[in-house]
Design an enzyme around this catalytic site. Structure first.
Site, PDB file in Angstrom:
ATOM      1  N   ASP A   1     -12.486   5.743 -56.496  1.00  0.00           N
ATOM      2  CA  ASP A   1     -13.773   5.307 -56.541  1.00  0.00           C
ATOM      3  C   ASP A   1     -14.168   4.816 -55.131  1.00  0.00           C
ATOM      4  OD1 ASP A   1     -16.025   4.088 -57.422  1.00  0.00           O
ATOM      5  OD2 ASP A   1     -15.109   3.050 -59.055  1.00  0.00           O
TER       6      ASP A   1
ATOM      7  N   GLY B   1     -16.001   2.128 -54.492  1.00  0.00           N
ATOM      8  CA  GLY B   1     -16.314   0.515 -54.742  1.00  0.00           C
ATOM      9  C   GLY B   1     -17.619   0.181 -55.188  1.00  0.00           C
TER      10      GLY B   1
ATOM     11  N   ASP C   1     -12.437   8.590 -66.691  1.00  0.00           N
ATOM     12  CA  ASP C   1     -11.830   7.695 -66.453  1.00  0.00           C
ATOM     13  C   ASP C   1     -12.174   6.372 -67.236  1.00  0.00           C
ATOM     14  OD1 ASP C   1     -12.637   5.312 -64.338  1.00  0.00           O
ATOM     15  OD2 ASP C   1     -14.101   6.911 -64.303  1.00  0.00           O
TER      16      ASP C   1
END
Length: 376
Positions: free
Chosen positions: A92, A94, A271
């Site tokens: 990811d 962030g 996810d």
């Protein structure tokens, strides 16, 4: 990276495919366990590989940048080698962490200035630096830097946020094209479709992203407070625009029912922290519904944790024993519950894949939705 659609459902937009990376193949639909800081909480690597059978895991740019830091990761040869994980990995950007740090960050066209949640130190993320950090981490799939717009944002804020996300995306793509992979294997960058709950903004964002021709695309900014039916509407709208021959990743979603509904609308990758977070708090996901193992009703239930046997822990321990471990505060309880929940999620999506291939996904989904929504 290569993506091949192998089967499609006749009555929904569900599809079964295979995403091939240099760290192995990923059969879709797929659930990706979250290993925020280079580890999936309470789960050993061998369990993740052999019992849970994860083909891909997540790391998080924000957390890994702060700790252990890029010097450690680069000297180790990237996160794959540092963590000893030989299969695929996604990071990811962030952006969600920047969103969650609203009280301690400042956004501008240049990027995001924020304070570390660890020691309060100041840091700055730009689209370029986030791209460089993810190159250094070494994930197979890296995400574009974006602003995750709050689910209750008004239209004016959502539009400004999308403007910023699109400008940042262009800079991420330029930086990615200018820089080589760090550790001798290919990496892919996925743009992220934002736009909050506003159909015209989601449509605009999906068209903008689709035009970039990336290896895959993500849908962000959902499951952040909006009604679930609105989330489904946005997924359906966006997937009607994103290219069908590229994988579609729905970020941060969600419950078993959420995933099945999203698969029916054309999503390939998921996810969520829910399996491990809820597991650590005593909640198990099963085919018959969710179970709170802290409840006293399980104190004399000597049946297996889950008779379905998604993982070895399901038949190795009884519900009474797991109830005892949670009440006693034993760390083993967190491990058993986390392994079970992750194995359940991954097996559920593997089962969805099998029903897509068999041509009866829609009927199977309808049969599963009721039990999965219940509490035992």
């Amino acid at each position: 990276m290569k993506f091949e659609i192998q089967h499609t459902d006749r009555f929904t937009q569900a599809r079964a495919g295979r995403l091939t990376t240099e760290h192995g193949a990923i059969d879709t639909p797929v659930f990706m366990p979250v290993g925020t800081q280079g580890a999936v909480k309470a789960v050993h690597r061998a369990e993740l590989r052999d019992d849970i059978r994860a083909s891909v895991v997540l790391g998080n740019t924000y957390h890994l940048y702060l700790r252990p830091g890029l010097e450690v990761l680069e000297r180790a040869g990237g996160l794959h080698r540092f963590a000893g994980w030989e299969r695929a990995m996604l990071t990811d950007s962030g952006g969600y962490q920047v969103f969650s740090l609203a009280a301690n960050r400042r956004l501008s066209d240049a990027g995001a200035e924020f304070r570390s949640h660890i020691d309060g130190s100041r840091h700055f993320f730009s689209p370029e630096s986030v791209t460089d950090i993810q190159r250094a981490i070494g994930a197979d799939i890296v995400m574009a830097f974006d602003e995750c717009c709050p689910g209750d944002a008004d239209y004016a804020y959502a539009r400004r946020s999308l403007d910023l996300t699109e400008r940042w995306l262009d800079r991420c793509l330029r930086r990615f094209d200018e820089t080589p992979p760090r550790y001798g294997y290919a990496q892919s960058l996925f743009p992220i479709v934002q736009g909050c709950v506003y159909p015209d903004l989601r449509r605009r964002a999906a068209e903008y992203v689709a035009a970039k021709g990336a290896d895959g695309n993500a849908i962000g900014g959902l499951a952040v407070g909006e009604p679930v039916e609105t989330m489904y509407e946005m997924i359906e709208l966006v997937n009607g625009i994103l290219p069908a021959d590229r994988p579609r990743y729905l970020m941060g979603v969600g419950t078993p029912v959420n995933m099945l509904e999203a698969i029916a609308r054309g999503v390939d990758m998921f996810d969520c922290i829910m399996p491990t977070r809820n597991g650590r708090n005593g909640q198990l996901f099963t085919r018959l519904g969710t179970v709170n193992m802290r409840n006293s009703k399980w104190a004399l239930d000597f049946s297996p944790v889950d008779a379905d046997g998604c993982s070895p822990v399901d038949t190795a321990y009884s519900r009474a024993y797991l109830h005892h471990l949670f009440r006693a505060g034993e760390i083993l309880a967190l491990q058993i519950a986390s392994v079970h929940n992750l194995a359940f999620y991954i097996r559920l999506l593997a089962e969805a894949r099998a029903h897509i291939a068999a041509g009866d996904f829609a009927a199977w989904k309808q049969k599963m939705t009721g039990p999965l929504s219940s509490r035992l």
